[in-house]
Design an enzyme around this catalytic site. Structure first.
Site, PDB file in Angstrom:
ATOM      1  N   LYS A 252       0.819  -1.217   0.000  1.00 55.56           N
ATOM      2  CA  LYS A 252       0.000   0.000   0.000  1.00 55.56           C
ATOM      3  C   LYS A 252       0.847   1.258   0.000  1.00 55.56           C
ATOM      4  O   LYS A 252       0.420   2.305  -0.436  1.00 55.56           O
ATOM      5  CB  LYS A 252      -0.928  -0.022   1.210  1.00 55.56           C
ATOM      6  CG  LYS A 252      -2.030  -1.046   0.977  1.00 55.56           C
ATOM      7  CD  LYS A 252      -3.061  -1.080   2.060  1.00 55.56           C
ATOM      8  CE  LYS A 252      -4.171  -2.028   1.648  1.00 55.56           C
ATOM      9  NZ  LYS A 252      -4.868  -2.630   2.750  1.00 55.56           N
TER      10      LYS A 252
HETATM   11  N1  GLU Z   1      -7.869  -8.403   5.047  1.00 53.87           N
HETATM   12  C1  GLU Z   1      -6.749  -9.168   4.556  1.00 53.87           C
HETATM   13  C2  GLU Z   1      -5.861  -8.271   3.704  1.00 53.87           C
HETATM   14  O1  GLU Z   1      -6.277  -7.213   3.290  1.00 53.87           O
HETATM   15  C3  GLU Z   1      -7.169 -10.363   3.735  1.00 53.87           C
HETATM   16  C4  GLU Z   1      -7.699 -11.434   4.570  1.00 53.87           C
HETATM   17  C5  GLU Z   1      -8.111 -12.724   3.902  1.00 53.87           C
HETATM   18  O2  GLU Z   1      -8.344 -12.754   2.681  1.00 53.87           O
HETATM   19  O3  GLU Z   1      -8.239 -13.692   4.613  1.00 53.87           O
HETATM   20  O4  GLU Z   1      -4.730  -8.652   3.463  1.00 53.87           O
END
Ligand code: GLU
Length: 279
Positions: A252
């Site tokens: 990011k």
């Molecule tokens: N929220 C996680 C991320 O943005 C992904 C989680 C998942 O796919 O289990 O990396």
């Protein structure tokens, strides 16, 4: 009678920054896999990190996906609106003595230099696991900051052997101690990534979890929690992570290849997809 199980996939970004090419790749896989079999593709906003999550990033995520034509089915599930669901899972583990409050600071944990390492760094040395009950009660009553940890050894005994299947790697035997006594509720928020993702995949009826292979080790914890909470284990398809021209993973913090910057630079969705691997 045979009834075909409907495939349900999901894309679950955290609104802590703008989406980049790696997210477009991941979201496209999840949507394709859900829709190809006539199933559903869900969108979940993983905003339990209340300090880093921002509503404007969430809005940007929805806009970027819509711009790319990666539409999803049904309502968006926002994790911060479901703390009660995670609380119920914690209560069920607590009732069986499988979690305990941990009062340690990062510095306390870092000071235990002989702790073995797991995928995320040193494993928790277990300092608070055996606090005398009276001390635990006093510290809780005094409102001392704490997180809740899984007693992994005890959980492993209760769960017994378990396994999960990843499309690339086949059947994988669960390693319940891989992350040690993982945090299930953080000091600053009443759940953790591992708990919220396990509960949500269950409540949303997800049958196929597609996500980056950096999260494959975490699946050992999710499989364990599924066993303890009586949830079915979905199938997994961990995909490779895209890298930039220099071979570094997209992150990011790299602003140049965000979907937004590509759009503002005049790229069309087709041109963005042409930057992604075909598979
Ligand atoms: N929220 C996680 C991320 O943005 C992904 C989680 C998942 O796919 O289990 O990396």
């Amino acid at each position: 009678m045979f009834s075909a199980v409907t495939v349900v996939t999901r894309f679950a970004p955290s609104p802590t920054g703008e989406l980049h090419l790696g997210h477009a790749y991941s979201a496209r896989i999840a949507r394709q896999r859900g829709r190809e079999a006539g199933g559903r593709f869900l969108l979940r906003i993983e905003d339990i990190d209340i300090r880093r999550s921002r509503r404007e990033f969430e809005r940007a995520i929805l806009e970027d996906l819509q711009w790319l034509g990666l539409d999803w089915d049904g309502e968006v599930r926002r994790q911060s609106e479901h703390f009660a669901d995670y609380g119920r899972a914690l209560d069920s583990l607590d009732a069986r003595g499988l979690i305990y409050p941990c009062f340690c600071t990062r510095a306390d944990i870092a000071a235990a230099t002989d702790a073995p390492h797991g995928p995320d760094g040193p494993l928790y040395p277990g300092t608070c696991r055996y606090l005398p009950p009276a001390e635990r009660r006093t510290r809780l009553a005094a409102g001392e900051e704490h997180c809740l940890r899984l007693d992994a050894a005890r959980a492993a005994r209760e769960a017994g052997p378990y396994a999960f299947t990843d499309e690339m790697h086949g059947r994988i035997a669960g390693e319940p101690l891989l992350f040690g006594d993982v945090v299930l509720a953080r000091k600053d928020t009443p759940t953790s990534y591992h708990l919220a993702v396990t509960v949500d995949d269950h409540l949303q009826g997800v049958t196929l979890v597609t996500r980056g292979e950096d999260l494959l080790p975490s699946t050992h914890v999710h499989g364990l929690l599924q066993r303890l909470l009586g949830f079915a284990t979905p199938a997994y398809a961990h995909h490779r992570l895209l890298t930039d021209a220099a071979g570094r993973r997209f992150a990011k913090r790299d602003r140049s290849l965000t979907l937004r910057s590509l759009r503002l630079a005049g790229k069309t969705p087709e041109e963005v997809f042409s930057l992604l691997p075909k598979d």
